[in-house]
Design a protein around this motif. Structure first.
Motif, short mmCIF file in Angstrom:
data_model
loop_
_atom_site.label_atom_id
_atom_site.label_comp_id
_atom_site.label_asym_id
_atom_site.label_seq_id
_atom_site.Cartn_x
_atom_site.Cartn_y
_atom_site.Cartn_z
N ALA A 16 0.86 -1.33 -0.01
CA ALA A 16 -0.12 0.03 -0.11
C ALA A 16 0.94 1.25 -0.12
CB ALA A 16 -0.95 -0.05 1.18
N ASN A 72 -3.64 8.07 5.51
CA ASN A 72 -3.14 7.12 6.64
C ASN A 72 -3.51 7.71 7.88
OD1 ASN A 72 -1.57 4.87 7.33
ND2 ASN A 72 -0.06 5.79 7.85
N ASP A 145 2.65 -1.75 4.36
CA ASP A 145 2.45 -0.10 4.15
C ASP A 145 3.65 0.40 4.17
OD1 ASP A 145 0.23 1.55 3.79
OD2 ASP A 145 0.42 2.48 5.79
N HIS A 147 6.17 3.73 3.39
CA HIS A 147 6.32 4.97 3.64
C HIS A 147 7.72 5.30 3.74
CE1 HIS A 147 2.09 5.63 5.51
NE2 HIS A 147 2.28 4.04 5.58
N THR A 205 -3.88 2.93 8.66
CA THR A 205 -4.13 1.72 7.71
C THR A 205 -3.53 0.35 8.47
OG1 THR A 205 -3.60 3.00 5.91
CG2 THR A 205 -2.97 0.90 5.52
N THR A 206 -2.40 0.45 9.06
CA THR A 206 -1.87 -0.72 9.64
C THR A 206 -2.91 -1.04 11.03
OG1 THR A 206 0.49 -0.22 9.11
CG2 THR A 206 0.09 -1.72 10.92
N ALA A 218 -1.03 -6.87 9.15
CA ALA A 218 -0.70 -5.51 8.70
C ALA A 218 0.67 -4.98 9.32
CB ALA A 218 -1.56 -4.41 8.91
N GLN A 220 3.79 -1.72 8.84
CA GLN A 220 4.33 -0.51 8.47
C GLN A 220 5.69 -0.30 8.29
OE1 GLN A 220 2.38 3.46 8.95
NE2 GLN A 220 4.20 4.07 9.84
#
Length: 270
Positions: A16, A72, A145, A147, A205-206, A218, A220
């Motif tokens: 994501a 997010n 996720d 970033h 999100t996570t 999930a 990140q």
């Protein structure tokens, strides 16, 4: 422009990208001040960094910039880090605590509601649908996720950020085997630093999708931008040399390990 782009794959791993988009509608762009129009807080080139590392992975990418609305963040506006400096659902400042809107142009409740419907909800509807599709196919889904952030950002954290910042909301969002595998891969990567559930424990999100008991795991990954950018200041160019090659090698190992683990966990559950 559509608020979300999807590339479907056959793997149980989903990548994501909520913060790589740079699209700002004209009516919103004109309300940003000079600082805001720099779009400084973009997760610069992270989708390019991960591209092709796990060819079978599904990719879900927000096309809109986080200054339009942050994909997010909790849509209720509740802070992810109570008591700590952070930016909100629609940021009023950048990561240097500098205002990003022209005087009198900061978005109000009606603006935020409109942006939720036009951008935030379509992105998460698409992401949720892909998670369900992957889980139905494999019996498990691993949401990774993606970033990045500047290595030095005093408004948000002290000192220099580690290279790899792994977030699982203190172990709540994935099986312990997944957190351990990512941590160990980062720990053995020569020349890099890492932390688990440090300043960044995983965003909305996570925390929202990570339900390991239901087969959705999930995690990140917040990367320091010094690991893959030529410079952490404008024009934020992507480093195409050895530095990025080394980083991609580590990230490829992480994603391949996650895929292997996903099949193993699904087999145990089955």
């Amino acid at each position: 422009m559509t608020p979300v782009e999807i590339r479907r794959g056959s793997s149980p791993v989903i990548l994501a990208f909520p913060h790589v988009g740079a699209y700002v509608p004209e009516d919103i762009w004109s309300r940003l001040n000079d600082e805001g129009q720099k779009l400084r807080d973009t997760d610069w080139h992270v989708d390019q960094l991960y591209d092709g590392l796990l060819a079978s992975a599904t990719m879900v990418r927000a096309t809109f910039h986080r200054y339009v609305i942050d994909a997010n963040r909790d849509p209720s506006g509740q802070s992810l880090y109570p008591g700590q400096n952070t930016t909100g659902l629609v940021p009023l400042t950048d990561f240097d605590d500098q205002p990003i809107w022209r005087d009198g142009e900061a978005p109000g409740d009606a603006d935020i509601a409109t942006r939720l419907e036009a951008f935030h909800r379509p992105y998460h509807a698409a992401l949720a649908a892909e998670i369900e599709r992957v889980r139905a196919e494999h019996g498990i889904a691993v949401l990774y996720d993606c970033h990045s952030i500047r290595s030095v950002c005093p408004f948000l954290f002290e000192g220099k950020l580690p290279d790899f910042n792994i977030g699982t909301n203190d172990g709540l969002t994935c099986a312990p085997e997944i957190e351990t595998a990512v941590r160990e891969t980062c720990a053995k990567a020569d020349g890099y630093t890492h932390v688990v559930n440090g300043r960044f424990k995983g965003g909305w999100t996570t925390r929202h999708y990570g339900r390991p008991q239901q087969g959705v795991h999930a995690i990140q990954m917040e990367l320091a931008q010094a690991t893959h950018l030529a410079s952490e200041s404008p024009p934020f160019a992507y480093e195409k040399g050895d530095k990025t090659h080394r980083m991609r090698s580590v990230l490829r190992e992480i994603l391949e390990e996650l895929q292997t683990l996903a099949f193993e966990l699904a087999g145990k559950a089955g």
